[in-house]
Scaffold this motif. Structure first.
Motif, short mmCIF file in Angstrom:
data_model
loop_
_atom_site.label_atom_id
_atom_site.label_comp_id
_atom_site.label_asym_id
_atom_site.label_seq_id
_atom_site.Cartn_x
_atom_site.Cartn_y
_atom_site.Cartn_z
N LYS A 209 0.85 -1.18 0.00
CA LYS A 209 0.00 0.00 0.00
C LYS A 209 0.89 1.23 0.00
O LYS A 209 1.78 1.38 0.84
CB LYS A 209 -0.90 0.01 1.24
N ALA A 210 0.66 2.13 -0.95
CA ALA A 210 1.51 3.31 -1.10
C ALA A 210 0.98 4.47 -0.27
O ALA A 210 -0.23 4.67 -0.14
CB ALA A 210 1.59 3.71 -2.56
N LYS A 211 1.90 5.25 0.29
CA LYS A 211 1.51 6.45 1.05
C LYS A 211 1.16 7.58 0.09
O LYS A 211 0.13 8.24 0.22
CB LYS A 211 2.65 6.87 1.96
N GLN A 212 2.04 7.82 -0.90
CA GLN A 212 1.84 8.85 -1.91
C GLN A 212 2.84 8.64 -3.02
O GLN A 212 3.70 7.76 -2.94
CB GLN A 212 1.97 10.24 -1.29
N GLY A 213 2.74 9.45 -4.07
CA GLY A 213 3.65 9.31 -5.19
C GLY A 213 4.98 10.00 -4.96
O GLY A 213 5.17 10.71 -3.96
N ILE A 214 5.90 9.81 -5.90
CA ILE A 214 7.21 10.45 -5.83
C ILE A 214 7.58 11.03 -7.19
O ILE A 214 7.20 10.49 -8.23
CB ILE A 214 8.34 9.47 -5.40
N VAL A 215 8.32 12.13 -7.14
CA VAL A 215 8.87 12.75 -8.34
C VAL A 215 10.38 12.70 -8.23
O VAL A 215 10.95 13.26 -7.29
CB VAL A 215 8.40 14.20 -8.51
N LEU A 216 11.04 12.01 -9.16
CA LEU A 216 12.48 11.86 -9.11
C LEU A 216 13.16 12.92 -9.97
O LEU A 216 12.76 13.16 -11.11
CB LEU A 216 12.91 10.47 -9.61
N ASP A 217 14.16 13.56 -9.39
CA ASP A 217 15.00 14.53 -10.09
C ASP A 217 16.04 13.73 -10.88
O ASP A 217 17.09 13.36 -10.36
CB ASP A 217 15.66 15.46 -9.08
N GLY A 218 15.74 13.44 -12.15
CA GLY A 218 16.56 12.54 -12.95
C GLY A 218 18.00 12.96 -13.08
O GLY A 218 18.92 12.17 -12.86
#
Length: 318
Positions: A209-218
């Protein structure tokens, strides 16, 4: 009438049939340009006696027969009779073709359906099948066919194979299998998990179960060790992280294409989860706000005066 809609593999059987339908409809759409491989894929996806009958059929004869079947101007029964002559098979077997095209209206001539309906006349078979479908309260003959089938080991093997084909680049496809996983009992879930060989993040997206999404700084992640593969490494660590973050988006500054080899990024840049944007920071923070996501970057973004939660990926390399 016994319908196996309550055993845990029913939804797997429905999903398998729906995928077969999608494959067949796709192939019908490009029928005029079929290769031998296309013809074989079409035959492999069939589920009735027509599959055996067409096994050795020549490509041009198969194409021509199907092209004539889809011509307008004839009633279905006449089309089935003509197709049966083309393929030298009973018209009853050819009923499988309209089944895939319109499963809400036409039943498949499978062993299970024949045993249920017990009718040799083609028109009466269709009429009686529609009556049974209506009484069953199921949506279409795909669901009814799945309900008539029994569970076997191939169901779990198929589900594992489908999930193992999912990569990080198309990770969002895992969503279509979550309901199937949740419908399994504890023993079946353990069996499925033991068969999974996909990336750890894909596996975690299925079972955690996920808490929230993530955005990766590539670019930021790449610059630590100048390895594009570190994206996979960071996502592997996030799969083990508590809490778990899903889904993910990756933002690269456009200059990344000058820093890495094309073979390293080509598949990534085709992913719907990856963005090329300059300035990258602007899109990273915008996505984080829009998606209520955590940012993965060692950059503190001080110039943006932001309070968006951030994970420093350097901790994954320690």
């Amino acid at each position: 009438m016994v319908l196996n809609i309550y055993d845990s593999n029913y939804l797997i059987r429905v999903r398998r049939l729906q995928i077969k339908k999608d494959n067949i409809i796709h192939l019908i759409g490009k029928l005029k340009s079929w290769s031998r491989e296309d013809a074989q894929t079409f035959i492999d996806n069939l589920i009735g006696p027509l599959k055996r009958s067409l096994k050795e059929r020549k490509l041009d004869l198969l194409q021509n027969g199907l092209l004539r079947f889809f011509e307008k101007g004839f009633p279905l029964i006449k089309k089935l009779e003509n197709l049966s002559k083309e393929f030298s098979v009973p018209a009853f077997e050819c009923l499988e073709i309209p089944f895939w095209v319109k499963p809400s209206f036409y039943p498949p001539p499978t062993d299970e359906m024949i045993s249920l309906i017990k009718e040799n006349d083609l028109i009466l078979f269709i009429q009686n099948a529609r009556k049974i479908l209506k009484e069953s309260m199921l949506k279409d003959f795909i669901e009814l066919q799945a309900a008539l089938m029994t569970t076997d080991e191939s169901d779990m093997e198929w589900l594992a194979s489908e999930i193992n084909d999912i990569t990080l680049q198309n990770c969002s496809e895992i969503e279509s299998y979550k309901e199937l996983y949740l419908d399994l009992n504890v023993v079946e879930r353990a069996e499925l998990i033991s068969k999974l060989r996909c990336h750890a993040y894909v596996k975690a997206a299925l079972i955690r179960k996920a808490k929230q999404g993530i955005v990766l700084d590539g670019n930021n992640i790449f610059m630590f060790r100048k390895r594009f593969s570190d994206l996979e490494f960071v996502l592997e660590k996030i799969a083990e992280n508590d809490p778990f973050y899903y889904p993910f988006w990756i933002v690269f500054d456009k200059n990344i294409i000058h820093l890495v080899e094309e073979k390293d990024y080509s598949t990534w840049f085709e992913s719907p989860s990856v963005f090329l944007y300059s300035p990258a920071d602007e899109l990273i923070l915008r996505l984080a706000k829009e998606k209520d996501a955590v940012v993965v970057s060692s950059d503190r973004f001080r110039q943006w005066n932001t309070t968006i939660p951030r994970i420093d990926p350097r901790r994954f390399f320690e």
